[in-house]
Write a protein that holds these residues in place. Structure first.
Motif, PDB file in Angstrom:
ATOM      1  N   TRP A 150       6.816  -4.117 -10.639  1.00  0.00           N
ATOM      2  CA  TRP A 150       7.056  -2.810 -10.032  1.00  0.00           C
ATOM      3  C   TRP A 150       7.976  -3.007  -8.829  1.00  0.00           C
ATOM      4  CZ3 TRP A 150       5.816  -2.446  -4.951  1.00  0.00           C
ATOM      5  CH2 TRP A 150       4.744  -3.205  -4.458  1.00  0.00           C
ATOM      6  N   ILE A 151       8.659  -1.933  -8.478  1.00  0.00           N
ATOM      7  CA  ILE A 151       9.548  -1.986  -7.316  1.00  0.00           C
ATOM      8  C   ILE A 151       9.366  -0.708  -6.503  1.00  0.00           C
ATOM      9  CG2 ILE A 151      11.570  -1.009  -8.494  1.00  0.00           C
ATOM     10  CD1 ILE A 151      13.124  -3.354  -6.885  1.00  0.00           C
ATOM     11  N   GLY A 152       9.423  -0.834  -5.195  1.00  0.00           N
ATOM     12  CA  GLY A 152       9.270   0.322  -4.315  1.00  0.00           C
ATOM     13  C   GLY A 152      10.390   1.332  -4.525  1.00  0.00           C
ATOM     14  N   LYS A 153      10.047   2.588  -4.421  1.00  0.00           N
ATOM     15  CA  LYS A 153      10.993   3.672  -4.689  1.00  0.00           C
ATOM     16  C   LYS A 153      12.329   3.531  -3.962  1.00  0.00           C
ATOM     17  CE  LYS A 153      11.204   8.665  -5.080  1.00  0.00           C
ATOM     18  NZ  LYS A 153      10.438   9.919  -5.028  1.00  0.00           N
ATOM     19  N   PRO A 154      12.369   3.129  -2.676  1.00  0.00           N
ATOM     20  CA  PRO A 154      13.676   3.033  -2.000  1.00  0.00           C
ATOM     21  C   PRO A 154      14.596   1.970  -2.586  1.00  0.00           C
ATOM     22  CG  PRO A 154      11.872   2.929  -0.394  1.00  0.00           C
ATOM     23  CD  PRO A 154      11.257   2.853  -1.760  1.00  0.00           C
ATOM     24  N   HIS A 155      14.064   1.088  -3.406  1.00  0.00           N
ATOM     25  CA  HIS A 155      14.841  -0.049  -3.912  1.00  0.00           C
ATOM     26  C   HIS A 155      15.187   0.074  -5.389  1.00  0.00           C
ATOM     27  CE1 HIS A 155      13.750  -1.516  -0.030  1.00  0.00           C
ATOM     28  NE2 HIS A 155      12.472  -1.409  -0.345  1.00  0.00           N
ATOM     29  N   ARG A 156      14.872   1.197  -5.993  1.00  0.00           N
ATOM     30  CA  ARG A 156      15.166   1.416  -7.411  1.00  0.00           C
ATOM     31  C   ARG A 156      16.640   1.757  -7.599  1.00  0.00           C
ATOM     32  NH1 ARG A 156       9.865   5.167  -8.081  1.00  0.00           N
ATOM     33  NH2 ARG A 156       8.371   3.473  -7.780  1.00  0.00           N
TER      34      ARG A 156
ATOM     35  N   ALA B 299       0.827  -1.208   0.000  1.00  0.00           N
ATOM     36  CA  ALA B 299       0.000   0.000   0.000  1.00  0.00           C
ATOM     37  C   ALA B 299       0.864   1.261   0.000  1.00  0.00           C
ATOM     38  CB  ALA B 299      -0.942  -0.002   1.200  1.00  0.00           C
ATOM     39  N   ALA B 300       1.923   1.263   0.784  1.00  0.00           N
ATOM     40  CA  ALA B 300       2.803   2.440   0.835  1.00  0.00           C
ATOM     41  C   ALA B 300       3.521   2.649  -0.493  1.00  0.00           C
ATOM     42  CB  ALA B 300       3.815   2.278   1.968  1.00  0.00           C
ATOM     43  N   TYR B 301       4.109   1.582  -1.052  1.00  0.00           N
ATOM     44  CA  TYR B 301       4.834   1.724  -2.320  1.00  0.00           C
ATOM     45  C   TYR B 301       3.914   2.190  -3.447  1.00  0.00           C
ATOM     46  CZ  TYR B 301       8.743  -0.984  -0.284  1.00  0.00           C
ATOM     47  OH  TYR B 301       9.780  -1.436   0.487  1.00  0.00           O
ATOM     48  N   CYS B 302       2.684   1.688  -3.449  1.00  0.00           N
ATOM     49  CA  CYS B 302       1.773   1.982  -4.560  1.00  0.00           C
ATOM     50  C   CYS B 302       1.136   3.361  -4.490  1.00  0.00           C
ATOM     51  CB  CYS B 302       0.714   0.892  -4.661  1.00  0.00           C
ATOM     52  SG  CYS B 302       1.371  -0.707  -5.194  1.00  0.00           S
ATOM     53  N   THR B 303       1.486   4.158  -3.467  1.00  0.00           N
ATOM     54  CA  THR B 303       1.018   5.549  -3.432  1.00  0.00           C
ATOM     55  C   THR B 303       2.008   6.493  -4.106  1.00  0.00           C
ATOM     56  OG1 THR B 303       1.997   5.950  -1.269  1.00  0.00           O
ATOM     57  CG2 THR B 303      -0.305   5.194  -1.305  1.00  0.00           C
ATOM     58  N   ASP B 304       3.117   5.964  -4.576  1.00  0.00           N
ATOM     59  CA  ASP B 304       4.126   6.741  -5.297  1.00  0.00           C
ATOM     60  C   ASP B 304       3.474   7.357  -6.544  1.00  0.00           C
ATOM     61  OD1 ASP B 304       6.220   7.506  -7.041  1.00  0.00           O
ATOM     62  OD2 ASP B 304       7.478   5.811  -6.469  1.00  0.00           O
ATOM     63  N   PRO B 305       3.649   8.636  -6.793  1.00  0.00           N
ATOM     64  CA  PRO B 305       3.054   9.266  -7.977  1.00  0.00           C
ATOM     65  C   PRO B 305       3.424   8.588  -9.305  1.00  0.00           C
ATOM     66  CG  PRO B 305       3.884  10.934  -6.489  1.00  0.00           C
ATOM     67  CD  PRO B 305       4.339   9.603  -5.945  1.00  0.00           C
TER      68      PRO B 305
ATOM     69  N   ALA C 116      15.309 -13.126   2.583  1.00  0.00           N
ATOM     70  CA  ALA C 116      13.848 -13.293   2.587  1.00  0.00           C
ATOM     71  C   ALA C 116      13.175 -12.275   3.493  1.00  0.00           C
ATOM     72  CB  ALA C 116      13.449 -14.723   2.940  1.00  0.00           C
ATOM     73  N   GLY C 117      13.748 -11.098   3.562  1.00  0.00           N
ATOM     74  CA  GLY C 117      13.233 -10.033   4.417  1.00  0.00           C
ATOM     75  C   GLY C 117      12.031  -9.321   3.842  1.00  0.00           C
ATOM     76  N   PRO C 118      11.918  -8.026   4.099  1.00  0.00           N
ATOM     77  CA  PRO C 118      10.736  -7.276   3.700  1.00  0.00           C
ATOM     78  C   PRO C 118      10.591  -7.148   2.180  1.00  0.00           C
ATOM     79  CG  PRO C 118      12.173  -5.950   5.121  1.00  0.00           C
ATOM     80  CD  PRO C 118      12.861  -7.232   4.853  1.00  0.00           C
ATOM     81  N   LEU C 119       9.399  -6.845   1.777  1.00  0.00           N
ATOM     82  CA  LEU C 119       9.026  -6.665   0.377  1.00  0.00           C
ATOM     83  C   LEU C 119       9.813  -5.524  -0.264  1.00  0.00           C
ATOM     84  CD1 LEU C 119       6.808  -7.381  -1.849  1.00  0.00           C
ATOM     85  CD2 LEU C 119       5.592  -5.389  -0.934  1.00  0.00           C
TER      86      LEU C 119
ATOM     87  N   ARG D 166      -5.089   0.971   1.219  1.00  0.00           N
ATOM     88  CA  ARG D 166      -4.739  -0.301   1.852  1.00  0.00           C
ATOM     89  C   ARG D 166      -5.660  -1.444   1.416  1.00  0.00           C
ATOM     90  NH1 ARG D 166      -4.877  -3.879   6.058  1.00  0.00           N
ATOM     91  NH2 ARG D 166      -2.838  -4.319   7.019  1.00  0.00           N
ATOM     92  N   HIS D 167      -6.951  -1.175   1.257  1.00  0.00           N
ATOM     93  CA  HIS D 167      -7.876  -2.251   0.887  1.00  0.00           C
ATOM     94  C   HIS D 167      -7.556  -2.816  -0.506  1.00  0.00           C
ATOM     95  CE1 HIS D 167     -10.634  -0.030  -1.890  1.00  0.00           C
ATOM     96  NE2 HIS D 167     -10.245   1.011  -1.174  1.00  0.00           N
TER      97      HIS D 167
END
Length: 185
Positions: A95-101, A25-31, A76-79, A46-47
């Motif tokens: 897709w990948i979360g912004k901190p991991h790009r 949910a947090a990653y997918c709020t990225d503009p 095998a840690g966090p997403l 979140r839903h």
């Protein structure tokens, strides 16, 4: 089909689990998601992540329609992100979360998914598309060895229902995985 995991030098790909809902949910709020993730609801809440992880993913695995993995570090840690293979259309999505790009994680994960697809399915072709302008997705596809096939209306409808201009590519079974020339960027 029973879900399975994949391992690379730096990553573990396994089915998303309930502990991944908040990060999804947090990653997918990225503009960037609003602009380039055609089918992702916007605004993302979140839903949406709950439905995706608790309903869509298990059902798609069970029906053999789509294999979806969470991308995690080798511990095998966090997403970090998500990668999926739509078996009916032969299309990869990711897709990948912004901190991991910028670390090559998505290229590594996508290459593992392509290899597994050719090993475990009858597909002879893996397709790829992204909304025109999504240079990061294009670079991943190029690194994995996809060949650029042009620009076309998206096969996956945008969240508004329209088919937006998209870059497309393909990778054939047995084809070299070396990067190919001819990409628009």
């Amino acid at each position: 089909m029973e879900p399975f995991s994949l391992r690379t030098a730096r990553l573990v790909l396994d089915p998303p689990r309930s502990e991944d809902i908040d990060l999804t949910a947090a990653y997918c709020t990225d503009p960037e998601f609003e602009r380039f993730m055609a089918a992702t609801p916007w605004p993302y809440e979140r839903h949406h992540a709950e439905w995706f992880i608790e309903e869509f993913v298990p059902q798609a695995w069970a029906e053999g329609a789509e294999w979806t993995w969470a991308i995690r570090g080798a511990d095998a840690g966090p997403l970090l992100g998500i990668v999926g293979m739509r078996l009916r259309s032969g299309m990869i999505g990711y897709w990948i979360g912004k901190p991991h790009r910028g670390f090559g994680f998505m290229s590594e994960a996508a290459a593992a998914v392509v290899a597994s697809t050719f090993e475990r399915s009858a597909l002879d072709r893996v397709g790829w598309e992204c909304v025109r302008g999504n240079v990061a997705s294009l670079r991943v596809a190029r690194r994995v060895g996809f060949r650029y096939t042009g620009e076309a209306p998206s096969t996956i409808p945008y969240r508004t229902g329209e088919h937006v201009p998209s870059w497309t590519g393909e990778l054939l079974r047995g084809e070299s995985r070396e990067p190919k020339s001819g990409w628009p960027v």
